[in-house]
Enzyme design. Structure first.
Site, PDB file in Angstrom:
ATOM      1  N   GLU A 261      79.281-142.392 -23.473  1.00  0.00           N
ATOM      2  CA  GLU A 261      79.866-141.430 -22.544  1.00  0.00           C
ATOM      3  C   GLU A 261      80.798-142.220 -21.637  1.00  0.00           C
ATOM      4  O   GLU A 261      80.358-143.148 -20.968  1.00  0.00           O
ATOM      5  CB  GLU A 261      78.746-140.753 -21.755  1.00  0.00           C
ATOM      6  CG  GLU A 261      79.245-139.619 -20.898  1.00  0.00           C
ATOM      7  CD  GLU A 261      78.495-139.554 -19.600  1.00  0.00           C
ATOM      8  OE1 GLU A 261      79.126-139.789 -18.551  1.00  0.00           O
ATOM      9  OE2 GLU A 261      77.286-139.290 -19.628  1.00  0.00           O
ATOM     10  N   CYS A 298      80.273-138.757 -13.317  1.00  0.00           N
ATOM     11  CA  CYS A 298      81.140-138.565 -14.471  1.00  0.00           C
ATOM     12  C   CYS A 298      81.623-137.119 -14.538  1.00  0.00           C
ATOM     13  O   CYS A 298      82.558-136.807 -15.271  1.00  0.00           O
ATOM     14  CB  CYS A 298      80.425-138.938 -15.766  1.00  0.00           C
ATOM     15  SG  CYS A 298      78.684-138.526 -15.767  1.00  0.00           S
ATOM     16  N   GLU A 387      91.151-140.970 -15.258  1.00  0.00           N
ATOM     17  CA  GLU A 387      90.066-140.844 -14.299  1.00  0.00           C
ATOM     18  C   GLU A 387      90.220-141.845 -13.158  1.00  0.00           C
ATOM     19  O   GLU A 387      90.486-143.030 -13.383  1.00  0.00           O
ATOM     20  CB  GLU A 387      88.729-141.101 -15.023  1.00  0.00           C
ATOM     21  CG  GLU A 387      87.517-140.894 -14.115  1.00  0.00           C
ATOM     22  CD  GLU A 387      86.193-141.160 -14.840  1.00  0.00           C
ATOM     23  OE1 GLU A 387      86.213-141.802 -15.908  1.00  0.00           O
ATOM     24  OE2 GLU A 387      85.153-140.732 -14.319  1.00  0.00           O
TER      25      GLU A 387
END
Lengths: 494, 494
Positions: A261, A298, A387
């Site tokens: 992930e 996240c 991100e």
């Protein structure tokens, strides 16, 4: 607090490393914490892998209810350790105590959920085709994959670390686990690692069912991916590290699955009616999701799409006020704080991005101020969908809903997308939804993406680069399936 | 026979290629068959991918029962075409008519099975966690992955080709399919491709739901793997080609899943009591499985392990007699016959391998004689576990059951393993089974691995290098899951 020893857990042994020494840093004060942890090397990898391999056949053959009881023992031990865990994790991560208390409960709740799944569904045997004209009987079963390497995450020192979702689901599936402990919270890791190892002993399981090593990612970490005895990998962390692991696994003589992930900006789509109706409350809730845990999730909403106009202006004014009032909080590590500052710096220097608000600098040695930025859709490009791990969100002002949809189509894979849609937005939502379903592992209606419920239905996953394998989840019951494969038994055994 | 045109199927169009010209070869006579097929190139790949992408959202949104009806229409069309298909496939593959008639039925049976699965289970939605203290409602669903590229196999011109398991399961999941037709049976491909395309039209589905191209594997084939619109790949064929495809997919900017079924020698373990009891019947059945279809099955038993002694000697004598009496049969292509001859040649030249029997050379332009070989366990090594595609099997004579188990441990991943175990072999089987479960996707008790039943429980898969992804199957209901992923919907839509 339980006394920390600075040692690794290799089966039933507590082993001191001989490599590089590390210490945790308290992000609130910058103080380096005792004890010192030394990295393991080849010998420790070899020993942990040999023990895991040795344990595998016996462990996978245990009845599901025995594995369930073992997971519950781990849960009890961690619950009993709550005070020590919260104290040490607070010092190592700067996260607030209530959050960490909740995270212990989340971790033990997940262990108990998987235990309940094992009691209810056993090892997930499949259908049976009875013997007949079409051939002999075929029964479908499941086989655990083998020893699993787990890389813990920095931002959930309990729920995504040593006894987090990856470890719990691999153990539930019947796979021994070797954890590479995260450098940012080595003491929390030690406490949890000892608890798991103690549960292995009490359950009378082979010692190799669990080991935990400290070590350098590119050497010890990759060695735990390429060792031929390791059969799968769970990882939560950065894109660069996740990709390096996936590559190492794919280049093995026998490639193995990697469940990494990695990164997600969790786009939020505010449709016109919802935006008009939502007013200041919507903006406050948004800012709350952005700044929660200093944005170190996240699932933090890092990108917002909405159509230009008075309702968006009002939303941005209110959100800017909320962000400006954010008191800030420590960040997990100096490296994360530095990356956050660089990310926000890139936005500040971007000629077309407008910084609408900065929060206050936290009263902490390691941290950063929240940030709210905006850009017109015409200037939105690939660089702006990277991100920025931390409390930062970028609002993209679009000309109309067609442009919103067009930009959505160009986004990378995500863990979540969120839609706020009122009754009057139905048609727009209907047109947008198919685009969003292709983007993400979870669709959030009229809520916020932070907060991942541990349950049977949750999907915490999504298309690349959110994860390296979109066909699964790292949270919830389905996570167990990652670590076993189907097998068919043909014919009746005499 | 339906007239063949030599054209590709790109959505609703029939397109003549402009690249390299190929023709099928009748392996019985060596005759080159009309018509000529020309390879497509970049333009055809672009057009097929664009149409597939365009069709995807509408197709995946169709109700499962509509997709079921579509699959059934394909099945009806293929059943209606049986005579033409069998005639052309016989000429292109040299396989006997009854086998091909059965293969049409197998192909349409699989389409109907998946249709029934869709009617029974819809799109496989998952559990629901109701709203409560733990958070808002979470419903788990499934999303089709996107356009899928399918590479047909040479050895099943129907069941693992244009409308075979990969295509049928991808279509069932809601994914448009682009097939790269196999060069060895282009006419059969054309007949099937036109039938599928006709069913798309009759069902009123978007034309891009199905296309079929002729082309070179390393260029057109790889282009169909690396095109960004393609989201998954199904493949059945050689290890070299499968690995090239897996590598190309892993190196994409956004990697995608590859389901490649590659190579397997399907080890058979004859335990002592079963061997003693089985006698000549066991040997005859074994030889029948080895020589079935000239051994051109991915499940052909290419390796046998047993303990030395009079029972094994008797088995080998009987098996040698049976193999020597095998009349032979045409092989699929000159390339396959050449590789078979080379493989058997390697065994013949191996100083420690004994050739126990050769069958008769078939009365065909393309073919090879069956072969039975034996080697003592001491001389068994990695080179001797490579697949020799064809009617060849190697028996490994072991000193005792410990040596059998030790050699089993060193084997590569397999589609199947077979155990013959009588009541007196129970303890030996108990000790061997855990080793075998780690090796293969299907465990066959007291039977033979050839013959893969199409049903709900079948697993036609297994650890690398049998396949590139052991977590699934290419035959049976579970195959559909390969082409969709889980998604969570959070909160109630207003």
């Amino acid at each position: 607090m339980a006394r920390l020893t600075g040692r690794m857990v290799i089966g039933s042994e507590r082993v001191a490393g001989t490599g590089t020494a590390i210490r945790a840093v308290d992000p609130r004060t910058g103080a380096r914490l005792d004890p010192e942890y030394r990295y393991g090397g080849e010998a420790e990898v070899e020993r942990a892998c040999a023990l895991a391999e040795e344990a595998f056949d016996a462990y996978r053959a245990t009845p599901p209810e025995r594995r369930a009881a073992f997971l519950e023992t781990v849960a009890v031990k961690l619950d009993d350790l709550t005070d020590a865990l919260v104290a040490r994790a607070t010092a190592e991560t700067g996260l607030p105590e209530p959050r960490l208390t909740g995270e212990v409960a989340r971790t033990t709740g997940q262990l108990r959920l998987f235990a309940a799944d094992l009691r209810a569904a056993g090892d997930g045997t499949g259908p049976v085709d009875p013997a007949g004209d079409a051939g002999p009987e075929i029964r479908q079963g499941r086989v655990a994959l083998g020893p699993v390497t787990v890389f813990g995450a920095s931002n959930f020192p309990l729920a995504f670390s040593v006894a987090g979702g990856d470890t719990a689901s691999a153990l539930a599936a019947g796979c021994p686990v070797i954890v590479k402990a995260h450098d940012a919270h080595p003491g929390t890791c030690e406490l949890v690692g000892r608890a798991v190892s103690g549960a292995v002993r009490e359950a009378g399981l082979p010692e190799g069912v669990f080991s935990m090593l400290y070590g350098d990612g590119p050497t010890l970490g990759i060695a735990l991916v390429t060792d031929p005895r390791v059969q799968a990998v769970g990882f939560t962390g950065s894109r660069a590290a996740g990709l390096a692991i996936a590559k190492a696994a794919a280049n093995r003589p026998r490639p193995i699955p990697v469940y990494a992930e990695m990164s997600s900006v969790n786009p939020v789509f505010l449709l016109p009616e919802a935006l008009a109706e939502g007013g200041g409350e919507l903006a406050d809730a948004f800012a709350g999701s952005v700044t929660l845990g200093a944005g170190q999730f996240c699932t933090s909403p890092g990108l917002v799409f909405a159509v230009r106009g008075p309702a968006l202006d009002a939303f941005l004014d209110a959100a800017a006020k909320a962000i400006a009032g954010d008191p800030g909080a420590p960040m997990l590590t100096p490296g994360i704080a530095r990356a956050y500052a660089e990310g926000v710096g890139r936005l500040e220097r971007h000629p077309e991005v407008e910084i609408l608000a900065r929060g206050r600098e936290p009263d902490a040695a390691v941290g950063g101020a929240a940030a709210l930025a905006a850009v017109d859709a015409e200037h939105f490009g690939p660089g702006l969908q990277e991100e920025i791990f931390g409390a930062c969100s970028l609002v993209v002002r679009c000309a109309d809903l067609d442009q919103v949809r067009e930009l959505a189509r160009g986004l990378e894979g995500q863990l979540t997308v969120t839609i706020h849609a009122a009754a009057g937005d139905r048609e727009a939502a209907d047109r947008l939804l198919p685009v969003l379903e292709r983007l993400a592992g979870r669709i959030v209606w009229d809520g916020w993406p932070t907060g991942v419920r541990v349950g049977h239905a949750m999907v915490h996953g999504g298309p690349f680069p959110a994860t390296s394998d979109s066909r699964t989840t790292s949270v919830g019951s389905l996570a167990i399936e990652r670590f076993r494969r189907p097998i068919a038994y043909q014919g009746a055994r005499r």
